[in-house]
Design a protein around this motif. Structure first.
Motif, mmCIF file in Angstrom:
data_model
loop_
_atom_site.group_PDB
_atom_site.id
_atom_site.type_symbol
_atom_site.label_atom_id
_atom_site.label_comp_id
_atom_site.label_asym_id
_atom_site.label_seq_id
_atom_site.Cartn_x
_atom_site.Cartn_y
_atom_site.Cartn_z
ATOM 1 N N LEU A 1 0.793 -1.233 0.000
ATOM 2 C CA LEU A 1 0.000 0.000 0.000
ATOM 3 C C LEU A 1 0.823 1.279 0.000
ATOM 4 C CD1 LEU A 1 -2.881 -0.979 2.457
ATOM 5 C CD2 LEU A 1 -2.933 -0.890 -0.040
ATOM 6 N N ALA A 2 1.968 1.285 0.669
ATOM 7 C CA ALA A 2 2.751 2.524 0.776
ATOM 8 C C ALA A 2 3.133 3.085 -0.601
ATOM 9 C CB ALA A 2 3.969 2.318 1.659
ATOM 10 N N PRO A 3 3.746 2.301 -1.495
ATOM 11 C CA PRO A 3 4.089 2.860 -2.808
ATOM 12 C C PRO A 3 2.861 3.295 -3.611
ATOM 13 C CG PRO A 3 5.285 0.813 -2.440
ATOM 14 C CD PRO A 3 4.271 0.935 -1.341
ATOM 15 N N ILE A 4 1.778 2.559 -3.513
ATOM 16 C CA ILE A 4 0.561 2.909 -4.253
ATOM 17 C C ILE A 4 0.044 4.266 -3.791
ATOM 18 C CG2 ILE A 4 -1.878 2.309 -4.581
ATOM 19 C CD1 ILE A 4 -0.948 -0.672 -4.493
ATOM 20 N N ARG A 5 -0.050 4.461 -2.482
ATOM 21 C CA ARG A 5 -0.565 5.732 -1.944
ATOM 22 C C ARG A 5 0.321 6.913 -2.332
ATOM 23 N NH1 ARG A 5 -3.704 4.716 2.995
ATOM 24 N NH2 ARG A 5 -5.313 3.309 2.220
ATOM 25 N N VAL A 6 1.630 6.742 -2.176
ATOM 26 C CA VAL A 6 2.546 7.852 -2.445
ATOM 27 C C VAL A 6 2.570 8.180 -3.934
ATOM 28 C CG1 VAL A 6 4.955 8.625 -2.358
ATOM 29 C CG2 VAL A 6 3.939 7.448 -0.384
ATOM 30 N N MET A 7 2.670 7.167 -4.774
ATOM 31 C CA MET A 7 2.746 7.435 -6.215
ATOM 32 C C MET A 7 1.434 7.980 -6.760
ATOM 33 S SD MET A 7 5.428 4.768 -7.801
ATOM 34 C CE MET A 7 5.718 3.466 -6.638
ATOM 35 N N ALA A 8 0.306 7.532 -6.238
ATOM 36 C CA ALA A 8 -0.983 8.080 -6.676
ATOM 37 C C ALA A 8 -1.055 9.566 -6.349
ATOM 38 C CB ALA A 8 -2.140 7.329 -6.016
ATOM 39 N N VAL B 1 24.163 11.861 5.972
ATOM 40 C CA VAL B 1 23.766 11.031 4.835
ATOM 41 C C VAL B 1 23.919 9.570 5.234
ATOM 42 C CG1 VAL B 1 24.315 10.370 2.453
ATOM 43 C CG2 VAL B 1 24.426 12.782 3.145
ATOM 44 N N SER B 2 22.962 8.766 4.845
ATOM 45 C CA SER B 2 23.009 7.327 5.089
ATOM 46 C C SER B 2 22.984 6.600 3.744
ATOM 47 C CB SER B 2 21.800 6.900 5.924
ATOM 48 O OG SER B 2 21.625 5.498 5.876
ATOM 49 N N ASP B 3 23.752 5.535 3.655
ATOM 50 C CA ASP B 3 23.747 4.685 2.465
ATOM 51 C C ASP B 3 22.943 3.412 2.684
ATOM 52 O OD1 ASP B 3 25.310 6.485 1.061
ATOM 53 O OD2 ASP B 3 27.184 5.486 1.582
ATOM 54 N N ASP B 4 22.180 3.355 3.778
ATOM 55 C CA ASP B 4 21.422 2.148 4.094
ATOM 56 C C ASP B 4 20.045 2.519 4.645
ATOM 57 O OD1 ASP B 4 20.462 -0.321 4.762
ATOM 58 O OD2 ASP B 4 22.046 -0.790 6.199
ATOM 59 N N ALA B 5 19.041 2.462 3.788
ATOM 60 C CA ALA B 5 17.671 2.794 4.190
ATOM 61 C C ALA B 5 16.988 1.630 4.887
ATOM 62 C CB ALA B 5 16.858 3.234 2.970
ATOM 63 N N GLY B 6 17.740 0.583 5.185
ATOM 64 C CA GLY B 6 17.185 -0.559 5.894
ATOM 65 C C GLY B 6 16.628 -1.616 4.961
ATOM 66 N N THR B 7 15.830 -2.499 5.531
ATOM 67 C CA THR B 7 15.270 -3.609 4.748
ATOM 68 C C THR B 7 13.754 -3.677 4.884
ATOM 69 O OG1 THR B 7 15.569 -5.108 6.618
ATOM 70 C CG2 THR B 7 17.356 -5.018 4.984
ATOM 71 N N TYR B 8 13.168 -2.631 5.424
ATOM 72 C CA TYR B 8 11.734 -2.664 5.694
ATOM 73 C C TYR B 8 10.986 -1.776 4.693
ATOM 74 C CZ TYR B 8 7.672 -3.459 8.722
ATOM 75 O OH TYR B 8 6.449 -3.839 9.211
ATOM 76 N N VAL B 9 9.812 -1.350 5.033
ATOM 77 C CA VAL B 9 8.932 -0.620 4.114
ATOM 78 C C VAL B 9 9.550 0.704 3.659
ATOM 79 C CG1 VAL B 9 6.624 0.395 3.817
ATOM 80 C CG2 VAL B 9 6.886 -1.766 5.031
ATOM 81 N N CYS B 10 10.305 1.375 4.518
ATOM 82 C CA CYS B 10 10.941 2.644 4.135
ATOM 83 C C CYS B 10 11.798 2.454 2.879
ATOM 84 C CB CYS B 10 11.821 3.184 5.262
ATOM 85 S SG CYS B 10 10.932 3.630 6.756
ATOM 86 N N ASN B 11 12.703 1.496 2.936
ATOM 87 C CA ASN B 11 13.575 1.222 1.802
ATOM 88 C C ASN B 11 12.770 0.784 0.579
ATOM 89 O OD1 ASN B 11 16.242 0.525 0.476
ATOM 90 N ND2 ASN B 11 15.239 -1.465 0.510
ATOM 91 N N HIS B 12 11.785 -0.072 0.790
ATOM 92 C CA HIS B 12 10.967 -0.565 -0.321
ATOM 93 C C HIS B 12 10.239 0.587 -1.014
ATOM 94 C CE1 HIS B 12 8.471 -3.303 -2.648
ATOM 95 N NE2 HIS B 12 7.416 -2.605 -2.256
#
Length: 171
Positions: free
Chosen positions: A47-54, A107-118
């Motif tokens: 849902l996160a990418p769908i909401r943001v991109m819409a 600055v971070s080069d690692d956004a993690g492995t969860y929904v934020c990075n996805h």
């Protein structure tokens, strides 16, 4: 500018630090004029990418800044990459320049492995694929304390102001 925040996602979290900081900036009238805030995005890979991109397509915003909470960090971080497997997509924004005169940000080069990075990876990929005239940034915000809230608010307000100026120059 489109600015997004997530809903809380763990039972021990009464709120999301990123959402709290954006709400604080709204209350203090420190968001750039014309900013649209999309709050409480579901912490969901689907849902996160769908909401943001819409919302991005609807607004046709030149800049989108997604904000998420990073419980284990002590500094506000601008994420350089969204990653999936062996692929890293990089923001086109000048991160070092955005950080000038900030106090507790980096600055971070690692956004993690969860929904934020996805979300960041999907967003950067869609912008590149569709050649949208949009620049994207993901900002991780640590838990807020009485001591850090004003510092993070100052840093983020400064970064958002610089992003607005960058977008107006490239328009």
């Amino acid at each position: 500018m489109l600015l997004t925040t997530f809903a809380p996602w763990r039972a021990h979290q009464p709120s999301n630090a990123a959402d709290d900081l954006i709400a604080h900036l709204q209350q203090q009238q420190q968001l750039p004029p014309g900013t649209t805030v999309l709050r409480h995005i579901p912490v969901s890979f689907e849902l996160a990418p769908i909401r943001v991109m819409a919302k991005l397509v609807e607004l046709q915003s030149p800049v989108v800044v997604c904000c998420g909470m990073a419980e284990g960090r002590s500094h506000l971080h601008l994420e350089r990459y969204g990653k999936e497997k062996d692929i890293a997509l990089e923001t086109s924004l000048p991160l070092a320049g955005l950080l000038t005169n900030t106090q507790l940000s980096g600055v971070s080069d690692d956004a993690g492995t969860y929904v934020c990075n996805h979300l960041y990876y999907q967003l950067l990929g869609a912008i590149a694929q569709h050649r949208w005239p949009t620049q994207a940034l993901f900002v991780h915000i640590p838990p807020l304390t009485a001591a850090t809230r004003p510092i993070f608010a100052h840093d983020l307000a400064l970064i958002l102001k610089r992003l607005t100026l960058l977008a107006s120059r490239s328009a």
